[in-house]
Write a protein that holds these residues in place. Sequence first.
Motif, PDB file in Angstrom:
ATOM      1  N   ARG A 108      11.771   4.008  -2.404  1.00 44.84           N
ATOM      2  CA  ARG A 108      12.164   5.049  -1.458  1.00 44.84           C
ATOM      3  C   ARG A 108      13.328   5.966  -1.973  1.00 44.84           C
ATOM      4  NH1 ARG A 108      13.005   1.314   3.207  1.00 44.84           N
ATOM      5  NH2 ARG A 108      10.851   1.210   4.035  1.00 44.84           N
ATOM      6  N   GLU A 109      14.275   5.252  -2.620  1.00 47.04           N
ATOM      7  CA  GLU A 109      15.483   6.105  -3.667  1.00 47.04           C
ATOM      8  C   GLU A 109      14.628   6.723  -4.560  1.00 47.04           C
ATOM      9  OE1 GLU A 109      18.604   6.809  -2.969  1.00 47.04           O
ATOM     10  OE2 GLU A 109      18.341   5.833  -1.251  1.00 47.04           O
ATOM     11  N   LEU A 110      13.801   6.040  -5.206  1.00 48.30           N
ATOM     12  CA  LEU A 110      13.206   6.759  -6.585  1.00 48.30           C
ATOM     13  C   LEU A 110      12.210   7.931  -6.207  1.00 48.30           C
ATOM     14  CD1 LEU A 110      12.048   3.547  -8.649  1.00 48.30           C
ATOM     15  CD2 LEU A 110      13.668   5.371  -9.287  1.00 48.30           C
ATOM     16  N   ARG A 111      11.646   7.806  -4.642  1.00 52.80           N
ATOM     17  CA  ARG A 111      10.813   9.014  -4.472  1.00 52.80           C
ATOM     18  C   ARG A 111      11.743  10.126  -3.892  1.00 52.80           C
ATOM     19  NH1 ARG A 111       7.821   5.145  -1.514  1.00 52.80           N
ATOM     20  NH2 ARG A 111       8.953   5.402   0.529  1.00 52.80           N
ATOM     21  N   LYS A 112      12.832   9.757  -3.560  1.00 50.83           N
ATOM     22  CA  LYS A 112      13.783  10.829  -2.944  1.00 50.83           C
ATOM     23  C   LYS A 112      14.312  11.556  -4.516  1.00 50.83           C
ATOM     24  CE  LYS A 112      18.056  11.540  -0.468  1.00 50.83           C
ATOM     25  NZ  LYS A 112      19.223  10.980   0.358  1.00 50.83           N
ATOM     26  N   ILE A 113      14.659  11.010  -5.411  1.00 54.01           N
ATOM     27  CA  ILE A 113      15.246  11.537  -6.553  1.00 54.01           C
ATOM     28  C   ILE A 113      13.946  12.409  -7.164  1.00 54.01           C
ATOM     29  CG2 ILE A 113      15.709  11.085  -9.184  1.00 54.01           C
ATOM     30  CD1 ILE A 113      17.129   8.383  -7.887  1.00 54.01           C
ATOM     31  N   ASP A 114      12.766  11.865  -7.119  1.00 54.21           N
ATOM     32  CA  ASP A 114      11.619  12.771  -7.694  1.00 54.21           C
ATOM     33  C   ASP A 114      11.261  14.093  -6.946  1.00 54.21           C
ATOM     34  OD1 ASP A 114      11.114  10.937  -9.597  1.00 54.21           O
ATOM     35  OD2 ASP A 114       9.403   9.870  -8.512  1.00 54.21           O
ATOM     36  N   THR A 118       0.864  -1.381  -0.230  1.00 54.03           N
ATOM     37  CA  THR A 118      -0.028   0.067   0.103  1.00 54.03           C
ATOM     38  C   THR A 118       0.703   1.342   0.120  1.00 54.03           C
ATOM     39  OG1 THR A 118      -0.231   0.174   2.288  1.00 54.03           O
ATOM     40  CG2 THR A 118      -1.725  -1.226   1.395  1.00 54.03           C
ATOM     41  N   GLY A 119       2.097   1.136   0.248  1.00 50.97           N
ATOM     42  CA  GLY A 119       2.757   2.252   0.386  1.00 50.97           C
ATOM     43  C   GLY A 119       2.981   2.921   1.890  1.00 50.97           C
ATOM     44  N   VAL A 120       2.177   2.339   2.933  1.00 49.21           N
ATOM     45  CA  VAL A 120       2.095   2.857   4.101  1.00 49.21           C
ATOM     46  C   VAL A 120       2.377   1.683   4.921  1.00 49.21           C
ATOM     47  CG1 VAL A 120       0.737   4.051   5.723  1.00 49.21           C
ATOM     48  CG2 VAL A 120       0.186   4.531   3.369  1.00 49.21           C
ATOM     49  N   ARG A 121       3.253   2.198   6.181  1.00 54.44           N
ATOM     50  CA  ARG A 121       3.848   1.184   7.097  1.00 54.44           C
ATOM     51  C   ARG A 121       2.390   0.793   8.190  1.00 54.44           C
ATOM     52  NH1 ARG A 121       9.138   0.210   7.214  1.00 54.44           N
ATOM     53  NH2 ARG A 121       9.278  -0.107   9.442  1.00 54.44           N
ATOM     54  N   ASN A 122       2.059   1.823   8.880  1.00 50.08           N
ATOM     55  CA  ASN A 122       0.992   1.536   9.819  1.00 50.08           C
ATOM     56  C   ASN A 122       1.479   0.822  10.859  1.00 50.08           C
ATOM     57  OD1 ASN A 122      -1.165   1.578   7.133  1.00 50.08           O
ATOM     58  ND2 ASN A 122      -1.525   3.156   8.576  1.00 50.08           N
ATOM     59  N   THR A 146      12.239  -5.903   0.958  1.00 47.46           N
ATOM     60  CA  THR A 146      12.947  -4.846   1.661  1.00 47.46           C
ATOM     61  C   THR A 146      13.819  -4.295   0.818  1.00 47.46           C
ATOM     62  OG1 THR A 146      14.566  -6.131   2.809  1.00 47.46           O
ATOM     63  CG2 THR A 146      12.575  -5.335   4.251  1.00 47.46           C
ATOM     64  N   ALA A 147      14.580  -5.100  -0.132  1.00 50.45           N
ATOM     65  CA  ALA A 147      15.150  -4.431  -1.289  1.00 50.45           C
ATOM     66  C   ALA A 147      14.515  -3.710  -2.267  1.00 50.45           C
ATOM     67  CB  ALA A 147      15.983  -5.698  -2.079  1.00 50.45           C
ATOM     68  N   GLU A 148      13.498  -4.221  -2.690  1.00 52.76           N
ATOM     69  CA  GLU A 148      12.357  -3.587  -3.405  1.00 52.76           C
ATOM     70  C   GLU A 148      11.813  -2.138  -2.930  1.00 52.76           C
ATOM     71  OE1 GLU A 148       9.978  -2.052  -6.283  1.00 52.76           O
ATOM     72  OE2 GLU A 148      11.636  -3.814  -6.461  1.00 52.76           O
ATOM     73  N   LEU A 149      11.615  -2.141  -1.573  1.00 56.95           N
ATOM     74  CA  LEU A 149      11.209  -0.869  -0.895  1.00 56.95           C
ATOM     75  C   LEU A 149      12.168   0.051  -0.792  1.00 56.95           C
ATOM     76  CD1 LEU A 149       9.363  -2.307   2.389  1.00 56.95           C
ATOM     77  CD2 LEU A 149       8.221  -1.192   0.318  1.00 56.95           C
ATOM     78  N   GLU A 150      13.441  -0.322  -0.467  1.00 59.65           N
ATOM     79  CA  GLU A 150      14.676   0.480  -0.781  1.00 59.65           C
ATOM     80  C   GLU A 150      14.649   1.396  -2.033  1.00 59.65           C
ATOM     81  OE1 GLU A 150      16.447   1.914   1.761  1.00 59.65           O
ATOM     82  OE2 GLU A 150      15.293   0.938   3.261  1.00 59.65           O
ATOM     83  N   LYS A 151      14.605   0.619  -3.088  1.00 63.28           N
ATOM     84  CA  LYS A 151      14.568   1.237  -4.405  1.00 63.28           C
ATOM     85  C   LYS A 151      13.439   2.275  -4.697  1.00 63.28           C
ATOM     86  CE  LYS A 151      16.420  -3.032  -6.735  1.00 63.28           C
ATOM     87  NZ  LYS A 151      16.222  -4.024  -7.760  1.00 63.28           N
TER      88      LYS A 151
END
Length: 515
Positions: free
Chosen positions: A506-512, A386-390, A499-504
């Motif tokens: 997060r990096e893409l969101r940071k770049i955006d 979902t994109g949210v940890r909760n 978790t590897a996919e989640l890190e990717k």
Amino acid sequence: MKNDKPVYADGKLCRQDMILFPIGTIGRDAACAGLFMNQLLNYVYFTKKLTNAQMTAITVLMAAAKIFDALNDLVMGNIVDATKSKWGKFKPWIFLGMIGSSIVVVASFSNTLQGWSYVAFFGILYFAFSIVFTMNDIGYWSMVPSLARDPSDRDKLSSRTAFCANIGGGLNGILVPILTTGELAIGGSAVASYRYLSIIFVAIFMFFQMIMLIGTKEDYSLYSEKKQNISVKYILNIFKTNDQLRWIAVAFCLTQMAPTACTSMYVYFQFGYNGTLNTLFGCFGGLATVIINIFYPKFAEKHSRLQLLRLSAYFSLLGNLLIVLFGVFYPAGGASIVIPFFNAEITMQYLLEVLSNFFVGFANTMFYMIMMISISNTAEYNEYLTGVRNEGIIFSTRTFLTKFGSAVNTLVVMLFYVIIGINSTTNQISDLEQQANMGLISGEEKLSKIKTIISNVPESKTISLLLLFTVATGLLYYGAYLVYKKKYKISEDYYKNMTAELEKRRELRKIDEEA
């Protein structure tokens, strides 16, 4: 309680947090999870003189309060997730819950009420505890995924926290029986003993919680800037979406429904009204707990969680089966050893049951450890879906299930007590404890009369207690293993890839965001 954002290296947990977070639960588990939740029934039975109707009313109140508490956990988890404050997301609720829980615990063990007036007072305090301890418990455990993102760190933090929780539980399990029943009872009676111990444990509770609150640092970078709406619909939607949370919830709930609350009553009726015997009975289970909490990270390096859970399920069946066989078929008489200082008589039957309890303790602790880690992992799974940890809502599931399962086993155990007539025996003991507290009889006279009372308890009652806590526990834990095996898919490899996919992402969101 305010902390600056900590510096993480590749998602690794701060060393300071690895120490200070676990010790925050030492006094908490001694005062709340230990004394209030595990010993309150013994306090009621051995210090209050209540009719079957009054005990039934207390049973209903406890079950209702725990169900209310279980539902309250889910709401509180949502509230924690929506919290934005200068002290962080979790710490305000941990602090408020600590203060409220401390007041309730001391009041619960420091009153002289009897009869229906006590029943009413009990209900008020029990519902109050359901609210204030939930604040603390949800806030505390919800911090785990935030503090430890790395799988190795999470295993270490979970095992250390569980170890410290068991130190607190151990303080309760060792000291309370010895210092409330038998010759070493503080103040000469259970009435005085419980009052003094409640004050001591609450002081320890507040001391270690303040150290944790001041010293730990949350990673605010994981939190969404968007404030979430608090609603039942939102909570239910998480369960609908997160299938792994649903299945681990079922498995964990089965373990929490085990009717272990009657173990101490069985020991008192079968082997004597001496707290040392109750303490020693739990010590071998506690030894297994210590071993697992220390070496779990090593176990996890060599074996999968599923393999460890399978071994634990077999240990639970084996340990409980041995306790039944020795309890029912081994001769009760024969040679015995007396521990002089405690005046506790150790028979061979008792010793064999104690040794068998090691297997049960191993199973219980390993199950709990793996369930906690598995629930933690569903926070990343929720983010993956979902994109949210909760974290707050997900970790409130643990306490929801603990209390729901506890409500079920409390209801079963206490109604079972009423059916087989335990109250007729405990009321006689309560009378003597009250007389000793008022100085009307000596401690020696009290213990002599209680020994006579227990010697007249029919064997059918003790065997009924034995069968209830062994057979039901073994089957429930094996059922939990089967659910985990068939339905829970977040294995070690699955979690690593997720978790590897989640890190990717997060990096893409940071770049955006930088663009």
